[in-house]
Design an enzyme around this catalytic site. Structure first.
Site, PDB file in Angstrom:
ATOM      1  CD  GLU A   1      48.230  50.073  55.170  1.00 56.48           C
ATOM      2  OE1 GLU A   1      47.868  50.543  56.268  1.00 56.48           O
ATOM      3  OE2 GLU A   1      48.991  49.098  55.065  1.00 56.48           O
TER       4      GLU A   1
ATOM      5  CE  LYS B   1      44.419  57.897  41.135  1.00 59.35           C
ATOM      6  NZ  LYS B   1      44.871  59.294  41.276  1.00 59.35           N
TER       7      LYS B   1
ATOM      8  CD  GLU C   1      42.417  61.130  58.296  1.00 57.87           C
ATOM      9  OE1 GLU C   1      41.684  60.874  57.337  1.00 57.87           O
ATOM     10  OE2 GLU C   1      43.526  60.598  58.471  1.00 57.87           O
TER      11      GLU C   1
ATOM     12  CB  CYS D   1      47.444  58.144  57.555  1.00 62.17           C
ATOM     13  SG  CYS D   1      49.037  57.337  57.441  1.00 62.17           S
TER      14      CYS D   1
HETATM   15  P1  NAP Z   1      41.711  59.966  48.863  1.00 62.11           P
HETATM   16  O1  NAP Z   1      40.913  61.096  48.425  1.00 62.11           O
HETATM   17  O2  NAP Z   1      41.032  58.762  49.367  1.00 62.11           O
HETATM   18  O3  NAP Z   1      42.662  59.601  47.648  1.00 62.11           O
HETATM   19  C1  NAP Z   1      43.602  58.547  47.679  1.00 62.11           C
HETATM   20  C2  NAP Z   1      43.848  58.070  46.267  1.00 62.11           C
HETATM   21  O4  NAP Z   1      42.650  57.470  45.754  1.00 62.11           O
HETATM   22  C3  NAP Z   1      44.192  59.185  45.307  1.00 62.11           C
HETATM   23  O5  NAP Z   1      45.102  58.689  44.353  1.00 62.11           O
HETATM   24  C4  NAP Z   1      42.849  59.466  44.688  1.00 62.11           C
HETATM   25  O6  NAP Z   1      42.915  60.115  43.461  1.00 62.11           O
HETATM   26  C5  NAP Z   1      42.271  58.084  44.554  1.00 62.11           C
HETATM   27  N1  NAP Z   1      40.820  58.013  44.437  1.00 62.11           N
HETATM   28  C6  NAP Z   1      39.888  58.967  44.704  1.00 62.11           C
HETATM   29  N2  NAP Z   1      38.649  58.480  44.492  1.00 62.11           N
HETATM   30  C7  NAP Z   1      38.786  57.201  44.084  1.00 62.11           C
HETATM   31  C8  NAP Z   1      37.876  56.159  43.729  1.00 62.11           C
HETATM   32  N3  NAP Z   1      36.556  56.338  43.756  1.00 62.11           N
HETATM   33  N4  NAP Z   1      38.370  54.950  43.372  1.00 62.11           N
HETATM   34  C9  NAP Z   1      39.700  54.733  43.369  1.00 62.11           C
HETATM   35  N5  NAP Z   1      40.607  55.676  43.681  1.00 62.11           N
HETATM   36  C10 NAP Z   1      40.162  56.897  44.055  1.00 62.11           C
HETATM   37  O7  NAP Z   1      42.726  60.380  50.003  1.00 62.11           O
HETATM   38  P2  NAP Z   1      43.708  61.616  49.976  1.00 62.11           P
HETATM   39  O8  NAP Z   1      42.907  62.812  50.308  1.00 62.11           O
HETATM   40  O9  NAP Z   1      44.521  61.612  48.749  1.00 62.11           O
HETATM   41  O10 NAP Z   1      44.688  61.245  51.152  1.00 62.11           O
HETATM   42  C11 NAP Z   1      44.415  61.524  52.455  1.00 62.11           C
HETATM   43  C12 NAP Z   1      43.842  60.315  53.160  1.00 62.11           C
HETATM   44  O11 NAP Z   1      44.722  59.216  53.053  1.00 62.11           O
HETATM   45  C13 NAP Z   1      43.678  60.539  54.626  1.00 62.11           C
HETATM   46  O12 NAP Z   1      42.431  60.046  55.050  1.00 62.11           O
HETATM   47  C14 NAP Z   1      44.789  59.736  55.250  1.00 62.11           C
HETATM   48  O13 NAP Z   1      44.570  59.335  56.555  1.00 62.11           O
HETATM   49  C15 NAP Z   1      44.912  58.611  54.315  1.00 62.11           C
HETATM   50  N6  NAP Z   1      46.231  58.000  54.399  1.00 62.11           N
HETATM   51  C16 NAP Z   1      46.341  56.777  54.998  1.00 62.11           C
HETATM   52  C17 NAP Z   1      47.564  56.168  55.114  1.00 62.11           C
HETATM   53  C18 NAP Z   1      47.686  54.830  55.770  1.00 62.11           C
HETATM   54  O14 NAP Z   1      48.688  54.177  55.555  1.00 62.11           O
HETATM   55  N7  NAP Z   1      46.733  54.382  56.515  1.00 62.11           N
HETATM   56  C19 NAP Z   1      48.701  56.793  54.590  1.00 62.11           C
HETATM   57  C20 NAP Z   1      48.561  58.037  53.990  1.00 62.11           C
HETATM   58  C21 NAP Z   1      47.301  58.624  53.893  1.00 62.11           C
HETATM   59  P3  NAP Z   1      43.088  61.713  43.381  1.00 62.11           P
HETATM   60  O15 NAP Z   1      43.675  62.195  44.645  1.00 62.11           O
HETATM   61  O16 NAP Z   1      43.994  61.900  42.269  1.00 62.11           O
HETATM   62  O17 NAP Z   1      41.736  62.247  43.174  1.00 62.11           O
END
Ligand code: NAP
Ligand code: MG
Length: 488
Positions: free
Chosen positions: A268, A194, A399, A302
């Protein structure tokens, strides 16, 4: 399905000579269904949501919203493909399909890059030079391992896990899909992926590529939707492994949800990287690295170097150089090849970033932003630097995931190591010094999964990536990335 050409009407109000990448060669459908069992399948709810270009707020396409029923269909397709074809296929044959995916991404690299930029707002220079080539490189790298697993893990007889549920964020959409799909396939697993709601297009383009390679039906399934779709994958009882990249908050929800089950997981999560400049560092190179680490890709990384530590003796000169460089950053049309800083990915993310900028000011920090105009439409944020912050400032501890840099000073090595490690996160860090012994001493004491020396944000499929503490666990990339999809 009807195809359409996207025309961009971009008015920044600037008089720079524009050098926009053409959009004439790309194809985006009006509407995308779910990719399940090798076919395009309508969502059972009949619901679709819009994906837009954050740089001008124009609609790009309609995307199917998958619910738990659709996810169940996708997991069943993946299980069937695993049981009947993929786990039985000779590893060498599996590798051929993965090579084919890699080659097709290369062939269509320009189209992928433009779509990534349109859907996510990142500068074309980044999607063209980093995201897409690295995505292809990951498929090439893991294709090579497919028939050599017993050499990668000698005498351990590695076996695949089964069906992997994979969930990706919006900052490197195709690259994150590649990080997850390539090692899963190379190790003989099947996949339900997804992508993030705001940036699903390149994953759907990848589904077209996968169909073109003739990969057996159901080996890769792509279901689009928001958080609930992700949760339906996490909670499905026939998933063997969850690979998640996203926020620490959602990572914790996932870890709770799978506690007590047999599901394996790699998480991650977020970061708050320290970039450390010593007085003996090559300062111009360091300043460019700092700028690259936090302002390119709008800080949507990230591992962004969002905390900067400058040794006191070079503080004034580094700040002056940083401000000068910020003034020369080109902010605007992400499709323009000269653009350094593109659009913020979504309205929600812009609201979050602005909230933190307000908090920074309220906490008494001093703000600096370059004197530049922002485009009228779309979601934009000026590169922002804060000085006069303390270790306990929220903009230092939390963050932000935006182009906001919090700067502190230090005098000694011990002091900066203490300060850099004083964070709930532990994803990445950067060290700038001319002295090899200092580099070795400092990098080995930083609690971060990735530490760059005299460079920043460099990625390679052969090197593992992942964090400590609240930045998650497990590694992607390299041999470590293979291991996460195997049992022994
Ligand atoms: P997010 O809100 O956690 O979303 C990540 C993914 O999870 C999206 O596909 C999201 O769907 C989905 N999701 C949301 N709620 C969920 C749930 N309850 N159960 C399962 N999946 C769920 O993060 P984001 O705002 O997209 O991305 C930014 C974050 O990612 C930052 O904190 C960043 O540091 C982190 N990041 C980490 C890495 C790493 O390798 N460590 C790399 C890139 C980003 P929707 O977005 O479609 O709602
Ligand atoms: Mg979008």
């Amino acid at each position: 399905m009807a195809k359409k050409t996207i025309k961009i009407n971009f008015d920044t109000g600037w008089d720079l000579a524009p050098a926009p990448e053409s959009t004439g060669h790309i194809q985006i459908n009006n509407k995308y269904d779910l990719f399940i069992g090798g076919k395009w399948v309508k969502p059972s709810s009949g619901k679709y949501f819009e994906t837009t270009n954050p740089a001008d707020e124009q609609k790009l396409a309609l995307i199917a919203e998958a619910n738990a029923k659709d996810v169940d269909k996708a997991v069943k397709a993946a299980r069937k493909a695993y049981d009947t074809v993929w786990s039985k296929m000779p590893a060498k044959e599996r590798g051929k399909y993965i090579y084919r995916i890699a080659r097709l991404i290369q062939e269509k690299a320009r189209e992928f890059a433009v779509i990534e930029t349109l859907d996510g707002g990142k500068p074309i220079r980044e999607s063209r030079d980093i995201d897409i080539p690295l995505a292809a490189a990951h498929f090439f790298y893991y294709a090579g391992w497919a028939d050599k697993l017993e050499y990668a893990f000698p005498n351990r007889k590695p076996k695949s896990l089964g069906v992997a549920g994979q969930i990706t964020p919006w900052n490197f959409p195709l690259l994150m899909a590649a990080w997850k799909i390539a090692p899963a396939l190379a190790t003989g697993n099947t996949v339900v992926l997804k992508p993030a709601e705001t940036t699903s297009l390149t994953a759907l383009k990848l589904a077209e590529v996968i169909k073109e390679t003739g990969l057996p039906d159901g080996v890769v399934n792509i279901v689009t939707g928001a958080g609930e779709t992700g949760a339906a994958i996490v909670n499905h009882n026939d998933i063997d492994k969850i690979a998640f990249t996203g926020s620490t908050g959602v990572g914790k929800i996932i870890q709770n949800a799978i506690a007590g089950t047999n599901k394996k997981a790699t998480l991650e999560l977020g970061g708050k990287a320290a970039n450390i400049i010593f007085e003996d560092a090559p300062l111009d190179q360091a300043v460019e690295g700092i700028i690259n680490g936090i302002f390119f890709n709008q800080g949507h990384v990230c591992c962004a170097g969002s905390r900067l530590f400058i040794q006191e003796s070079v503080y004034d000169i580094v700040i002056r150089k940083l401000k000068d460089r910020m003034e020369s950053l080109i902010i605007g049309n992400p499709l323009d090849k000269n653009t350094d800083v593109g659009a913020i990915n979504s309205k929600e993310q812009l609201t979050t970033i602005n909230k933190y900028i307000k908090i920074g000011k309220e906490e008494g920090a001093e703000i600096y932003q370059p004197n530049c105009a922002l485009p009228k439409n779309g979601y934009w944020c000026k590169p922002t630097l804060f000085t006069g912050v303390s270790q306990s400032s929220r903009i230092v501890q939390e963050e932000i995931f935006g182009p906001v840099l919090a700067i502190q000073t230090f005098r000694t090595v011990a002091e900066v190591i203490d300060k850099a490690n004083n964070t709930p996160f532990g994803l990445s860090a950067g060290v700038w010094t001319d002295k090899g012994s200092k580099m070795f001493n400092v990098t080995s004491q930083l609690n971060a999964g990735i530490v760059w020396g005299n460079t920043y944000n460099k990625f390679d499929p052969t090197s593992p990536f992942g964090g400590y503490k609240e930045s998650g666990f497990g590694r992607e990339g390299g041999l470590h990335g293979l291991k996460a999809y195997l049992k022994f």
